[in-house]
Motif scaffolding. Sequence first.
Motif, PDB file in Angstrom:
ATOM      1  N   PHE A   1      27.127 -38.302  16.496  1.00 47.94           N
ATOM      2  CA  PHE A   1      27.807 -39.115  15.455  1.00 47.94           C
ATOM      3  C   PHE A   1      26.932 -39.823  14.338  1.00 47.94           C
ATOM      4  CE2 PHE A   1      31.021 -38.753  18.859  1.00 47.94           C
ATOM      5  CZ  PHE A   1      32.309 -38.517  18.187  1.00 47.94           C
ATOM      6  N   ALA A   2      25.785 -40.276  14.980  1.00 46.16           N
ATOM      7  CA  ALA A   2      24.855 -40.616  13.799  1.00 46.16           C
ATOM      8  C   ALA A   2      24.440 -39.780  12.818  1.00 46.16           C
ATOM      9  CB  ALA A   2      23.524 -41.286  14.680  1.00 46.16           C
ATOM     10  N   THR A   3      24.182 -38.491  13.272  1.00 48.95           N
ATOM     11  CA  THR A   3      23.936 -37.635  12.393  1.00 48.95           C
ATOM     12  C   THR A   3      25.381 -37.223  11.303  1.00 48.95           C
ATOM     13  OG1 THR A   3      22.448 -36.203  13.819  1.00 48.95           O
ATOM     14  CG2 THR A   3      23.398 -35.017  12.134  1.00 48.95           C
ATOM     15  N   ALA A   4      26.398 -37.241  11.946  1.00 45.69           N
ATOM     16  CA  ALA A   4      27.381 -37.133  11.059  1.00 45.69           C
ATOM     17  C   ALA A   4      27.793 -38.193   9.924  1.00 45.69           C
ATOM     18  CB  ALA A   4      28.694 -36.802  12.062  1.00 45.69           C
ATOM     19  N   LEU A   5      27.538 -39.515  10.480  1.00 46.72           N
ATOM     20  CA  LEU A   5      27.823 -40.688   9.475  1.00 46.72           C
ATOM     21  C   LEU A   5      26.638 -40.606   8.438  1.00 46.72           C
ATOM     22  CD1 LEU A   5      28.743 -43.429  12.236  1.00 46.72           C
ATOM     23  CD2 LEU A   5      30.206 -42.385  10.454  1.00 46.72           C
ATOM     24  N   CYS A   6      25.464 -40.170   8.934  1.00 47.59           N
ATOM     25  CA  CYS A   6      24.395 -40.074   7.871  1.00 47.59           C
ATOM     26  C   CYS A   6      24.661 -39.361   6.679  1.00 47.59           C
ATOM     27  CB  CYS A   6      23.136 -39.836   8.427  1.00 47.59           C
ATOM     28  SG  CYS A   6      22.299 -41.418   9.406  1.00 47.59           S
ATOM     29  N   ILE A   7      25.483 -38.113   7.205  1.00 47.90           N
ATOM     30  CA  ILE A   7      25.625 -36.870   6.115  1.00 47.90           C
ATOM     31  C   ILE A   7      26.798 -37.401   5.351  1.00 47.90           C
ATOM     32  CG2 ILE A   7      26.638 -34.693   6.013  1.00 47.90           C
ATOM     33  CD1 ILE A   7      24.958 -33.737   8.396  1.00 47.90           C
ATOM     34  N   VAL A   8      27.522 -37.981   5.958  1.00 45.04           N
ATOM     35  CA  VAL A   8      28.720 -38.618   5.140  1.00 45.04           C
ATOM     36  C   VAL A   8      28.507 -39.543   4.210  1.00 45.04           C
ATOM     37  CG1 VAL A   8      31.156 -39.669   5.251  1.00 45.04           C
ATOM     38  CG2 VAL A   8      30.490 -37.913   6.895  1.00 45.04           C
TER      39      VAL A   8
END
Length: 211
Positions: free
Chosen positions: A150-157
């Motif tokens: 989720f941290a990776t996803a949020l950083c990409i978003v």
Amino acid sequence: MDVFVKGITLGLLLSIAVGPILFTIIKQSINNGIKGGLAFVLGVSLSDICLAVASNFFTELFNTLLERRALVAFTGSVFLISLGIYFLFFKKVKANEEGQQLLVFRKRDYVKLLLTGLLMNLLNPFLWGFWLATATTFADHVIRQRFIIFATALCIVLTADILKVLLANRIRQRLTLKNIQLINRLNGLILIGFGIALLVSLLFYSDKLPQ
């Protein structure tokens, strides 16, 4: 490595999703410049973090709130339609004596933009369902793995949203005041359309809202 791939996939999926947030990021950046666009994006990002954390680590509370999805959907539709009416009929583009777009902001104006992004995202019941479904999908992962996903996803978003702001700002520099006003009205129509669609879903297809 597998968890990073899942996080990247999730982030890209959210980044390319078409909705009121996408159009409003572009509109806010064109209307208010880089700083205004970034303030709005920060609000969106904060709401994403809240939803991701709540769906993963406060599941019971999240489910309780999700049971009020009809209220969230109604509030969200009213909010979107109200914003749309404002941008369509009342939003004016400030100009200087040379007829160029004038960007004058106070700290409270940035706070308003941040809160607008925060509320627009939080009042989307479909986004709540998305986060809950995603959290359920990765429920068999340990906490460390879910954190990475989720941290990776949020950083990409967030990165994608910042790039949208920068791109919209480059476009803004080539637009006339008339074109910017037209974009405001178009965004107003889009927000009203999404708000009405959400309201129709609530009235006639409430059983299809995220469970």
